[in-house]
Design a protein around this motif. Structure first.
Motif, PDB file in Angstrom:
ATOM      1  N   HIS A 122       3.706   7.315  13.066  1.00 32.64           N
ATOM      2  CA  HIS A 122       4.996   7.731  13.652  1.00 32.64           C
ATOM      3  C   HIS A 122       4.673   8.124  15.016  1.00 32.64           C
ATOM      4  CE1 HIS A 122       9.007   9.718  13.892  1.00 32.64           C
ATOM      5  NE2 HIS A 122       8.197  10.844  14.488  1.00 32.64           N
ATOM      6  N   LYS A 123       3.699   8.635  15.210  1.00 35.57           N
ATOM      7  CA  LYS A 123       3.057   9.015  16.834  1.00 35.57           C
ATOM      8  C   LYS A 123       2.998   7.704  17.541  1.00 35.57           C
ATOM      9  CE  LYS A 123      -0.899  11.168  18.989  1.00 35.57           C
ATOM     10  NZ  LYS A 123      -1.994  12.118  18.756  1.00 35.57           N
ATOM     11  N   GLY A 124       2.470   6.642  16.864  1.00 39.14           N
ATOM     12  CA  GLY A 124       2.288   5.216  17.505  1.00 39.14           C
ATOM     13  C   GLY A 124       3.633   4.889  17.856  1.00 39.14           C
ATOM     14  N   ASN A 125       4.498   4.708  16.648  1.00 40.01           N
ATOM     15  CA  ASN A 125       5.876   4.141  16.794  1.00 40.01           C
ATOM     16  C   ASN A 125       6.664   4.836  18.122  1.00 40.01           C
ATOM     17  OD1 ASN A 125       5.418   2.489  14.726  1.00 40.01           O
ATOM     18  ND2 ASN A 125       6.445   3.657  13.235  1.00 40.01           N
ATOM     19  N   GLU A 126       6.395   6.109  18.138  1.00 36.93           N
ATOM     20  CA  GLU A 126       7.135   6.801  19.224  1.00 36.93           C
ATOM     21  C   GLU A 126       6.742   6.410  20.609  1.00 36.93           C
ATOM     22  OE1 GLU A 126       8.048  10.967  18.739  1.00 36.93           O
ATOM     23  OE2 GLU A 126       9.595   9.795  17.881  1.00 36.93           O
ATOM     24  N   LYS A 127       5.444   5.980  20.793  1.00 38.67           N
ATOM     25  CA  LYS A 127       5.131   5.335  22.032  1.00 38.67           C
ATOM     26  C   LYS A 127       5.139   3.845  22.068  1.00 38.67           C
ATOM     27  CE  LYS A 127       0.712   6.470  23.756  1.00 38.67           C
ATOM     28  NZ  LYS A 127      -0.526   6.412  23.813  1.00 38.67           N
ATOM     29  N   ASN A 128       5.926   3.278  21.107  1.00 36.24           N
ATOM     30  CA  ASN A 128       6.145   1.775  21.034  1.00 36.24           C
ATOM     31  C   ASN A 128       4.955   1.396  20.838  1.00 36.24           C
ATOM     32  OD1 ASN A 128       8.888   1.570  20.952  1.00 36.24           O
ATOM     33  ND2 ASN A 128       9.045   1.472  23.032  1.00 36.24           N
ATOM     34  N   LEU A 129       4.137   1.623  19.947  1.00 32.52           N
ATOM     35  CA  LEU A 129       2.650   1.047  19.884  1.00 32.52           C
ATOM     36  C   LEU A 129       2.684   0.618  18.558  1.00 32.52           C
ATOM     37  CD1 LEU A 129      -0.453   2.829  20.653  1.00 32.52           C
ATOM     38  CD2 LEU A 129      -0.442   0.957  19.187  1.00 32.52           C
ATOM     39  N   PRO A 130       2.797  -0.947  18.398  1.00 35.94           N
ATOM     40  CA  PRO A 130       2.756  -1.057  16.983  1.00 35.94           C
ATOM     41  C   PRO A 130       1.339  -1.163  16.132  1.00 35.94           C
ATOM     42  CG  PRO A 130       3.074  -3.227  18.536  1.00 35.94           C
ATOM     43  CD  PRO A 130       2.890  -1.717  19.322  1.00 35.94           C
ATOM     44  N   ILE A 131       1.554  -0.465  15.013  1.00 33.39           N
ATOM     45  CA  ILE A 131       0.390  -0.463  14.139  1.00 33.39           C
ATOM     46  C   ILE A 131       0.629  -1.507  12.837  1.00 33.39           C
ATOM     47  CG2 ILE A 131      -0.721   1.227  12.563  1.00 33.39           C
ATOM     48  CD1 ILE A 131      -0.219   3.301  14.633  1.00 33.39           C
ATOM     49  N   VAL A 132      -0.551  -2.146  12.792  1.00 34.56           N
ATOM     50  CA  VAL A 132      -0.351  -3.107  11.591  1.00 34.56           C
ATOM     51  C   VAL A 132      -1.280  -2.603  10.629  1.00 34.56           C
ATOM     52  CG1 VAL A 132      -0.954  -5.421  10.900  1.00 34.56           C
ATOM     53  CG2 VAL A 132       0.619  -5.160  12.889  1.00 34.56           C
ATOM     54  N   ALA A 133      -1.095  -2.631   9.354  1.00 37.15           N
ATOM     55  CA  ALA A 133      -1.837  -2.265   8.336  1.00 37.15           C
ATOM     56  C   ALA A 133      -2.537  -3.393   7.785  1.00 37.15           C
ATOM     57  CB  ALA A 133      -1.142  -1.470   7.082  1.00 37.15           C
ATOM     58  N   ILE A 134      -3.927  -3.243   7.651  1.00 35.57           N
ATOM     59  CA  ILE A 134      -4.835  -4.326   7.094  1.00 35.57           C
ATOM     60  C   ILE A 134      -5.510  -4.049   5.898  1.00 35.57           C
ATOM     61  CG2 ILE A 134      -6.755  -4.052   8.596  1.00 35.57           C
ATOM     62  CD1 ILE A 134      -7.065  -7.130   8.865  1.00 35.57           C
ATOM     63  N   ASP A 135      -5.696  -4.984   4.628  1.00 31.12           N
ATOM     64  CA  ASP A 135      -6.609  -4.667   3.920  1.00 31.12           C
ATOM     65  C   ASP A 135      -6.224  -3.584   2.896  1.00 31.12           C
ATOM     66  OD1 ASP A 135      -9.114  -4.719   2.167  1.00 31.12           O
ATOM     67  OD2 ASP A 135      -9.287  -2.840   2.969  1.00 31.12           O
ATOM     68  N   ALA A 136      -5.297  -2.512   3.217  1.00 25.52           N
ATOM     69  CA  ALA A 136      -5.000  -1.611   2.280  1.00 25.52           C
ATOM     70  C   ALA A 136      -3.555  -0.925   3.067  1.00 25.52           C
ATOM     71  CB  ALA A 136      -5.732  -0.340   2.155  1.00 25.52           C
ATOM     72  N   ASP A 137      -2.509  -0.967   1.928  1.00 23.07           N
ATOM     73  CA  ASP A 137      -1.311  -0.916   2.767  1.00 23.07           C
ATOM     74  C   ASP A 137      -0.750   0.512   2.306  1.00 23.07           C
ATOM     75  OD1 ASP A 137       1.059  -1.345   4.206  1.00 23.07           O
ATOM     76  OD2 ASP A 137       2.026  -2.789   2.601  1.00 23.07           O
ATOM     77  N   ILE A 138       0.072   1.211   3.275  1.00 26.35           N
ATOM     78  CA  ILE A 138       0.973   2.267   2.987  1.00 26.35           C
ATOM     79  C   ILE A 138       2.502   1.866   3.466  1.00 26.35           C
ATOM     80  CG2 ILE A 138       1.332   4.677   3.222  1.00 26.35           C
ATOM     81  CD1 ILE A 138      -1.196   4.547   1.977  1.00 26.35           C
ATOM     82  N   PRO A 139       3.031   1.221   2.734  1.00 27.00           N
ATOM     83  CA  PRO A 139       4.465   0.652   3.307  1.00 27.00           C
ATOM     84  C   PRO A 139       5.435   1.567   3.764  1.00 27.00           C
ATOM     85  CG  PRO A 139       3.923   0.062   1.038  1.00 27.00           C
ATOM     86  CD  PRO A 139       3.030   0.862   1.104  1.00 27.00           C
ATOM     87  N   GLU A 140       5.575   2.796   3.066  1.00 25.55           N
ATOM     88  CA  GLU A 140       6.369   3.920   3.516  1.00 25.55           C
ATOM     89  C   GLU A 140       5.765   4.562   4.878  1.00 25.55           C
ATOM     90  OE1 GLU A 140       4.309   3.906   1.101  1.00 25.55           O
ATOM     91  OE2 GLU A 140       3.657   6.066   0.501  1.00 25.55           O
ATOM     92  N   SER A 141       4.889   4.230   5.370  1.00 24.25           N
ATOM     93  CA  SER A 141       4.135   4.985   6.662  1.00 24.25           C
ATOM     94  C   SER A 141       5.260   4.520   7.730  1.00 24.25           C
ATOM     95  CB  SER A 141       2.648   4.641   6.787  1.00 24.25           C
ATOM     96  OG  SER A 141       2.615   3.305   7.028  1.00 24.25           O
ATOM     97  N   GLY A 142       5.610   3.671   7.890  1.00 25.85           N
ATOM     98  CA  GLY A 142       6.294   2.882   9.155  1.00 25.85           C
ATOM     99  C   GLY A 142       5.572   1.887   9.901  1.00 25.85           C
ATOM    100  N   ARG A 143       4.517   1.516   9.344  1.00 27.91           N
ATOM    101  CA  ARG A 143       3.625   0.661   9.815  1.00 27.91           C
ATOM    102  C   ARG A 143       4.605  -0.753  10.070  1.00 27.91           C
ATOM    103  NH1 ARG A 143       5.167  -2.770   6.541  1.00 27.91           N
ATOM    104  NH2 ARG A 143       4.215  -2.973   4.176  1.00 27.91           N
TER     105      ARG A 143
END
Ligand code: BGC
Length: 329
Positions: A122-143
């Motif tokens: 969420h903090k990343g999203n607020e900064k417009n900093l995309p976060i991509v999950a690799i190898d293990a996913d938490i879909p509901e995190s907003g990644r």
């Protein structure tokens, strides 16, 4: 005279001890996290991305990094690879937090269960900093996207390898990477869903390897000691199959056990060739790293539609081994 010598000796010893402590603190402080040294990218790069691995010296993550570097070279990206020295969620979360506070344009990291990961995304999203999950996913995190195996499906495949290639009652022991890794839990869910359809196959117990070969060998020892009825062992992180073979060789070299590994690292490939591992679920970590960087480039300033890019898994037995490209898979 004697007194001043003694004092001098005490001061000298204290001084030497102090210097040793300072050197120790600096050394172990550095060793706790591996951080690439030249962090300042020059202007000639289009973007600066960070890839956070699960553990520095793990062969699987070295391959993820290799694929990511290949894509980074194609796309003019400055790629910074960081990872905890020993896999653990707390250190990974600290690294993620640190990277969010730095000036990177995108972060590629494993999904980690729990609120803290979601807050950081969420903090990343607020900064417009995309976060991509690799190898293990938490879909509901907003990644912004996920690149990696479909882990439930991969676990199912491991179950199929047992159900299709064994006969009679089977007692299965699981060696897993870490209990608190979401991809490991999902693989077990998938495995169970398949095994539940075959009343002759029973899941007996699970032990963790801490994603190391020695850990997997020890886990094998504990499983066989506690459950001598075990007839099949499944290792569900990339070094587990290798460790299972090693452990079995030391504990019960003549016991016939059906062994399934995960991934197709060169050592796993060799053990399949030697008939010591019966089947493995190939994962292709280089493709994951490569695709994650490519998606991150697309994400700069945009959202992507293909939010989930599953990298295929394959059940591989000796007769299915693809020709080796030397150091791949
Ligand atoms: C898993 C990774 C893990 C690696 C450890 C792989 O199968 O997908 O999460 O770090 O094994 O060797």
């Amino acid at each position: 005279m004697r007194g001043s010598h003694t004092r001098m000796f005490i001061y000298l010893t204290a001084g030497i001890l102090f210097i040793i402590c300072v050197i120790g603190m600096l050394y172990y402080g550095y060793k706790t996290f591996y951080i690439e040294k030249n962090v300042a990218p020059s202007d000639e790069y289009a973007y600066h991305f960070a890839l956070i691995g699960e553990e520095t010296e793990n062969d699987y993550w070295k391959r993820v990094e290799k694929g990511a570097r290949e894509a980074a070279a194609e796309e003019d990206i400055y790629l910074e690879y960081v990872a905890p020295q020993k896999a653990d969620n707390e250190s990974a979360l600290k690294l993620l937090d640190r990277m969010i506070s730095s000036n990177v344009d995108g972060i590629i990291t494993q999904g980690i269960e729990g609120q803290r990961f979601k807050d950081l995304v969420h903090k990343g999203n607020e900064k417009n900093l995309p976060i991509v999950a690799i190898d293990a996913d938490i879909p509901e995190s907003g990644r912004k996207a996920y690149v990696g195996s479909n882990n439930v499906d991969a676990g199912k495949r491991a179950g199929q390898a047992i159900s299709n290639n064994t006969t009679g009652e089977q007692y299965v022991g699981i060696v897993m990477g870490r209990f608190d890794a979401i991809n490991q839990q999902e693989r077990i869910d998938g495995l169970k869903s398949e095994i539940d359809q075959h009343p002759r196959i029973h899941l007996v117990a699970k032990e963790k390897s801490d994603i190391t070969e020695t850990g997997a060998a020890q886990a094998t020892y504990s499983l066989l000691k506690e459950h001598p009825e075990i007839t099949a062992l499944i290792g569900i992180s990339a070094l587990d199959g290798i460790g299972i073979v090693d452990g079995l060789h030391k504990i019960a070299p003549h016991k016939s056990i059906y062994i399934i590994g995960f991934g197709l690292l060169p050592e796993t490939r060799a053990l399949i060739q030697e008939d010591k591992i019966n089947a493995t679920i190939a994962q292709y970590p280089e493709k994951m790293g490569y695709n994650a960087v490519k998606i991150m480039v697309k994400l700069q300033g945009k959202t992507v539609l293909d939010k989930e890019r599953f990298i295929d898994t394959d059940i591989i037995k000796k007769e299915d081994l693809p020709p080796s490209r030397g150091d791949d898979e």
